[in-house]
Scaffold this motif. Structure first.
Motif, PDB file in Angstrom:
ATOM      1  N   TYR A  83      60.282  44.640  38.720  1.00 23.91           N
ATOM      2  CA  TYR A  83      59.149  45.319  38.463  1.00 23.91           C
ATOM      3  C   TYR A  83      58.766  46.126  36.862  1.00 23.91           C
ATOM      4  O   TYR A  83      59.518  46.500  36.484  1.00 23.91           O
ATOM      5  CB  TYR A  83      59.934  47.026  38.999  1.00 23.91           C
ATOM      6  CG  TYR A  83      59.755  46.798  40.945  1.00 23.91           C
ATOM      7  CD1 TYR A  83      58.621  46.556  41.765  1.00 23.91           C
ATOM      8  CD2 TYR A  83      61.027  46.077  41.814  1.00 23.91           C
ATOM      9  CE1 TYR A  83      58.931  46.324  43.152  1.00 23.91           C
ATOM     10  CE2 TYR A  83      61.286  45.346  43.373  1.00 23.91           C
ATOM     11  CZ  TYR A  83      60.001  45.733  43.514  1.00 23.91           C
ATOM     12  OH  TYR A  83      59.736  45.384  45.263  1.00 23.91           O
ATOM     13  N   GLU A  84      57.409  45.961  37.096  1.00 27.05           N
ATOM     14  CA  GLU A  84      56.687  47.298  35.872  1.00 27.05           C
ATOM     15  C   GLU A  84      55.878  48.036  36.965  1.00 27.05           C
ATOM     16  O   GLU A  84      55.766  47.759  37.918  1.00 27.05           O
ATOM     17  CB  GLU A  84      56.292  46.540  35.348  1.00 27.05           C
ATOM     18  CG  GLU A  84      55.017  45.632  35.227  1.00 27.05           C
ATOM     19  CD  GLU A  84      54.167  45.654  34.439  1.00 27.05           C
ATOM     20  OE1 GLU A  84      54.768  43.769  33.391  1.00 27.05           O
ATOM     21  OE2 GLU A  84      53.452  46.247  33.521  1.00 27.05           O
ATOM     22  N   PHE A 107      53.114  51.115  35.440  1.00 23.96           N
ATOM     23  CA  PHE A 107      51.725  52.754  33.912  1.00 23.96           C
ATOM     24  C   PHE A 107      52.996  53.403  34.097  1.00 23.96           C
ATOM     25  O   PHE A 107      52.738  54.342  35.695  1.00 23.96           O
ATOM     26  CB  PHE A 107      50.667  52.408  34.293  1.00 23.96           C
ATOM     27  CG  PHE A 107      49.792  53.483  33.578  1.00 23.96           C
ATOM     28  CD1 PHE A 107      50.503  53.423  32.258  1.00 23.96           C
ATOM     29  CD2 PHE A 107      48.702  53.560  34.049  1.00 23.96           C
ATOM     30  CE1 PHE A 107      49.585  53.821  31.653  1.00 23.96           C
ATOM     31  CE2 PHE A 107      47.764  54.272  33.044  1.00 23.96           C
ATOM     32  CZ  PHE A 107      48.754  54.660  31.890  1.00 23.96           C
ATOM     33  N   VAL A 151      52.505  50.331  40.363  1.00 24.93           N
ATOM     34  CA  VAL A 151      53.945  49.421  39.605  1.00 24.93           C
ATOM     35  C   VAL A 151      53.341  48.093  40.459  1.00 24.93           C
ATOM     36  O   VAL A 151      52.882  48.194  41.512  1.00 24.93           O
ATOM     37  CB  VAL A 151      54.845  49.975  41.232  1.00 24.93           C
ATOM     38  CG1 VAL A 151      56.371  49.065  41.461  1.00 24.93           C
ATOM     39  CG2 VAL A 151      55.117  51.506  40.375  1.00 24.93           C
ATOM     40  N   TRP A 152      53.884  47.475  39.919  1.00 28.06           N
ATOM     41  CA  TRP A 152      53.864  46.024  39.453  1.00 28.06           C
ATOM     42  C   TRP A 152      55.207  45.037  39.817  1.00 28.06           C
ATOM     43  O   TRP A 152      55.944  45.015  39.192  1.00 28.06           O
ATOM     44  CB  TRP A 152      52.779  45.163  39.086  1.00 28.06           C
ATOM     45  CG  TRP A 152      51.372  45.945  39.084  1.00 28.06           C
ATOM     46  CD1 TRP A 152      50.477  45.330  39.374  1.00 28.06           C
ATOM     47  CD2 TRP A 152      51.118  47.291  38.167  1.00 28.06           C
ATOM     48  NE1 TRP A 152      49.372  46.590  39.603  1.00 28.06           N
ATOM     49  CE2 TRP A 152      49.762  46.904  38.393  1.00 28.06           C
ATOM     50  CE3 TRP A 152      51.737  47.469  37.429  1.00 28.06           C
ATOM     51  CZ2 TRP A 152      49.147  48.310  37.413  1.00 28.06           C
ATOM     52  CZ3 TRP A 152      51.301  48.806  36.206  1.00 28.06           C
ATOM     53  CH2 TRP A 152      49.714  49.066  36.954  1.00 28.06           C
ATOM     54  N   LYS A 153      55.098  44.113  41.265  1.00 28.31           N
ATOM     55  CA  LYS A 153      56.203  43.216  41.021  1.00 28.31           C
ATOM     56  C   LYS A 153      56.197  41.707  41.384  1.00 28.31           C
ATOM     57  O   LYS A 153      55.114  41.673  41.131  1.00 28.31           O
ATOM     58  CB  LYS A 153      56.170  43.607  42.882  1.00 28.31           C
ATOM     59  CG  LYS A 153      57.845  42.463  43.605  1.00 28.31           C
ATOM     60  CD  LYS A 153      58.240  43.243  45.003  1.00 28.31           C
ATOM     61  CE  LYS A 153      56.804  42.752  45.777  1.00 28.31           C
ATOM     62  NZ  LYS A 153      57.347  43.235  47.213  1.00 28.31           N
ATOM     63  N   ARG A 203      44.401  49.779  28.360  1.00 28.53           N
ATOM     64  CA  ARG A 203      45.708  49.321  28.942  1.00 28.53           C
ATOM     65  C   ARG A 203      45.850  48.572  30.110  1.00 28.53           C
ATOM     66  O   ARG A 203      45.016  48.541  30.943  1.00 28.53           O
ATOM     67  CB  ARG A 203      46.605  50.323  29.434  1.00 28.53           C
ATOM     68  CG  ARG A 203      46.432  52.189  28.112  1.00 28.53           C
ATOM     69  CD  ARG A 203      47.951  52.740  28.235  1.00 28.53           C
ATOM     70  NE  ARG A 203      49.009  52.032  28.229  1.00 28.53           N
ATOM     71  CZ  ARG A 203      50.218  52.326  28.379  1.00 28.53           C
ATOM     72  NH1 ARG A 203      50.516  53.882  28.231  1.00 28.53           N
ATOM     73  NH2 ARG A 203      51.524  51.859  28.250  1.00 28.53           N
ATOM     74  N   PHE A 210      47.789  45.558  32.469  1.00 29.12           N
ATOM     75  CA  PHE A 210      48.596  46.083  33.539  1.00 29.12           C
ATOM     76  C   PHE A 210      48.679  43.919  34.316  1.00 29.12           C
ATOM     77  O   PHE A 210      48.265  43.998  34.625  1.00 29.12           O
ATOM     78  CB  PHE A 210      49.684  46.603  34.305  1.00 29.12           C
ATOM     79  CG  PHE A 210      49.731  48.055  33.252  1.00 29.12           C
ATOM     80  CD1 PHE A 210      50.742  48.731  32.773  1.00 29.12           C
ATOM     81  CD2 PHE A 210      48.130  48.928  33.569  1.00 29.12           C
ATOM     82  CE1 PHE A 210      50.892  49.858  31.981  1.00 29.12           C
ATOM     83  CE2 PHE A 210      48.186  50.454  32.681  1.00 29.12           C
ATOM     84  CZ  PHE A 210      49.656  50.127  31.623  1.00 29.12           C
ATOM     85  N   ALA A 211      50.061  44.068  34.843  1.00 26.57           N
ATOM     86  CA  ALA A 211      50.577  43.016  35.051  1.00 26.57           C
ATOM     87  C   ALA A 211      49.701  41.553  35.261  1.00 26.57           C
ATOM     88  O   ALA A 211      49.242  41.106  34.012  1.00 26.57           O
ATOM     89  CB  ALA A 211      50.540  43.735  37.063  1.00 26.57           C
ATOM     90  N   PRO A 225      45.887  44.962  42.353  1.00 27.36           N
ATOM     91  CA  PRO A 225      46.210  45.504  43.133  1.00 27.36           C
ATOM     92  C   PRO A 225      48.063  45.996  42.851  1.00 27.36           C
ATOM     93  O   PRO A 225      48.479  45.175  42.111  1.00 27.36           O
ATOM     94  CB  PRO A 225      45.824  44.792  44.266  1.00 27.36           C
ATOM     95  CG  PRO A 225      44.999  44.008  43.604  1.00 27.36           C
ATOM     96  CD  PRO A 225      45.053  43.369  42.137  1.00 27.36           C
ATOM     97  N   VAL A 226      48.651  47.351  43.044  1.00 19.59           N
ATOM     98  CA  VAL A 226      49.838  47.457  43.608  1.00 19.59           C
ATOM     99  C   VAL A 226      50.384  46.584  44.357  1.00 19.59           C
ATOM    100  O   VAL A 226      50.549  46.605  45.419  1.00 19.59           O
ATOM    101  CB  VAL A 226      50.065  48.664  43.419  1.00 19.59           C
ATOM    102  CG1 VAL A 226      49.105  49.612  42.683  1.00 19.59           C
ATOM    103  CG2 VAL A 226      49.539  49.276  44.298  1.00 19.59           C
ATOM    104  N   SER A 227      52.479  46.729  44.077  1.00 17.75           N
ATOM    105  CA  SER A 227      52.735  46.107  44.966  1.00 17.75           C
ATOM    106  C   SER A 227      53.914  47.007  44.521  1.00 17.75           C
ATOM    107  O   SER A 227      55.382  45.462  44.354  1.00 17.75           O
ATOM    108  CB  SER A 227      52.454  44.345  44.329  1.00 17.75           C
ATOM    109  OG  SER A 227      53.591  44.304  43.033  1.00 17.75           O
ATOM    110  N   GLY A 228      54.726  47.850  44.283  1.00 19.97           N
ATOM    111  CA  GLY A 228      55.005  48.769  44.489  1.00 19.97           C
ATOM    112  C   GLY A 228      56.156  48.847  46.040  1.00 19.97           C
ATOM    113  O   GLY A 228      55.717  48.534  46.589  1.00 19.97           O
TER     114      GLY A 228
END
Lengths: 153, 81, 153, 81
Positions: free
Chosen positions: C47-48, C50, C119-121, D6, D8-9, D77-80
């Motif tokens: 997981y990361e 921001f 959050v990303w997986k 910035r 991400f992913a 797309p977030v995947s928490g």
């Protein structure tokens, strides 16, 4: 897994029992003893059960939950005896691939447990009275007097 | 016909006992246990509608026909959780 | 309380933080890493986030839950970095006087967290590929090839 | 006008960088960040509709007018959870 116990309930152990490699979501409900009941201050709770019947009905609930949702695990643990304020009196947990089933089944289990499983709570109030939960809703004055005389025994 | 009564929580307090072997006449139904308890302590009348009965650990309705040696549990409103 | 952590989440500590003397019910959702995703075998998740924005949005969710329900406590903890199968990646918990509010608020929080919090997986598959979750739903072939070439780096 | 990007992913993987200061002309809107990224890697076009933008850690829509020194986060797309 269903259980009645006189000891504090180990929530981490309940969760560990529920998680399987296929599980994505675990929902756990923890019922804790409150310091108030119908506006009166509670200092301690005491639980008793009709133990063999309680265990049988908890097992029935476990089976009914498995029939209704694709669950990986079900745990129902109820504590008996004296339970201090802020301690867990009941822990209900389920695991499933997805959270929707976990939430629904957990809600179903605690709702059903509270309706069906023969467990009773004796409330110790700050004013010194001790009453079975719900006892004084029926015939308030008579019961309060009765409880007070019981305490003197 | 002999049955075994088990009482819990405030039902036990009202009856003054937790277990008792009771002889009931004829082919008694579960309701007759409540009649019996109302004779033990008339306060049971006020609680009658909120008490459930379980025979051999299964809830039954008042019309359930009892059998010799049944264990009849008197279950006041439960308050677990 | 909201937090991001690289360490295993201590569920017992989360529950301890939630229970107040006035609480009657605690509902906890634990998201765990599954060994499968869209029919493929997963061996590890990473997981990361921001991080500053994730913390701010988790704090927003905490406030929104308190506005909508009479809650005693809210905890949102998300784990970052590598998480093995069967470990908790997220723990969401709420306490309230009654269970209805606890269940509703907990469901709201995990649903919102999964939609909004950055959050990303990254899924490590048994076949050696590593992909950001959802990456291959858009343009499946292109991405799988890309992931394979990335792994060789 | 200078902004700080910035990523991400998989947005970071597609762009090949996680942070970058970018100069945009005139009074740019958030959408222009996506135009810029599509020039960096045309694959961003396929992802454009699923990417959200956050300016100074708040989600904005594509019409949001940027200001000097804004931090613009590119949120796939977030995947928490």
């Amino acid at each position: 897994m269903v259980a009645l116990t006189l000891n504090p309930i180990d929530i981490e152990a309940v969760v560990a029992k529920l998680i399987t490699p296929a599980s994505g979501g675990v929902n756990v409900f923890i019922g804790t003893t409150r310091n108030h009941s119908h506006g009166r201050e509670v200092t301690l709770l005491e639980y008793e059960a009709f133990e063999p019947m309680a265990i049988e009905l908890m097992g029935d609930l476990e089976r009914r939950a498995h029939e209704q949702w694709p669950l990986h695990g079900v745990v129902l643990v109820h504590r008996l005896g004296k339970v201090s304020i802020g301690e867990a009196s009941v822990v209900v947990g389920v695991s499933a691939s997805h959270r929707k089933e976990a939430f629904e089944a957990c809600r179903y289990l605690i709702d059903s447990l509270k309706k069906e499983v023969p467990v009773w709570k004796r409330e110790h109030f700050a004013d010194g009275t001790v009453e079975w939960s719900g006892e004084n809703q029926k015939s308030q004055i008579k019961k309060q007097n009765k409880s007070k005389s019981e305490i003197k025994n | 016909m002999k049955i075994y009564l088990r009482l819990f929580a405030n039902a036990r307090d009202l009856a003054g006992f937790g277990e008792q072997a009771v002889d009931l006449e004829g082919n008694p139904r579960a309701a007759e246990v409540l009649d019996y308890l109302s004779r033990v302590n008339p306060e049971f009348n006020a609680w009658r509608r909120s008490i459930r009965l379980a025979v051999n650990r299964r809830y039954v309705d008042e019309g359930h026909v009892l059998s010799e040696n049944d264990e009849v549990a008197v279950i006041p409103p439960v308050s677990g959780g």
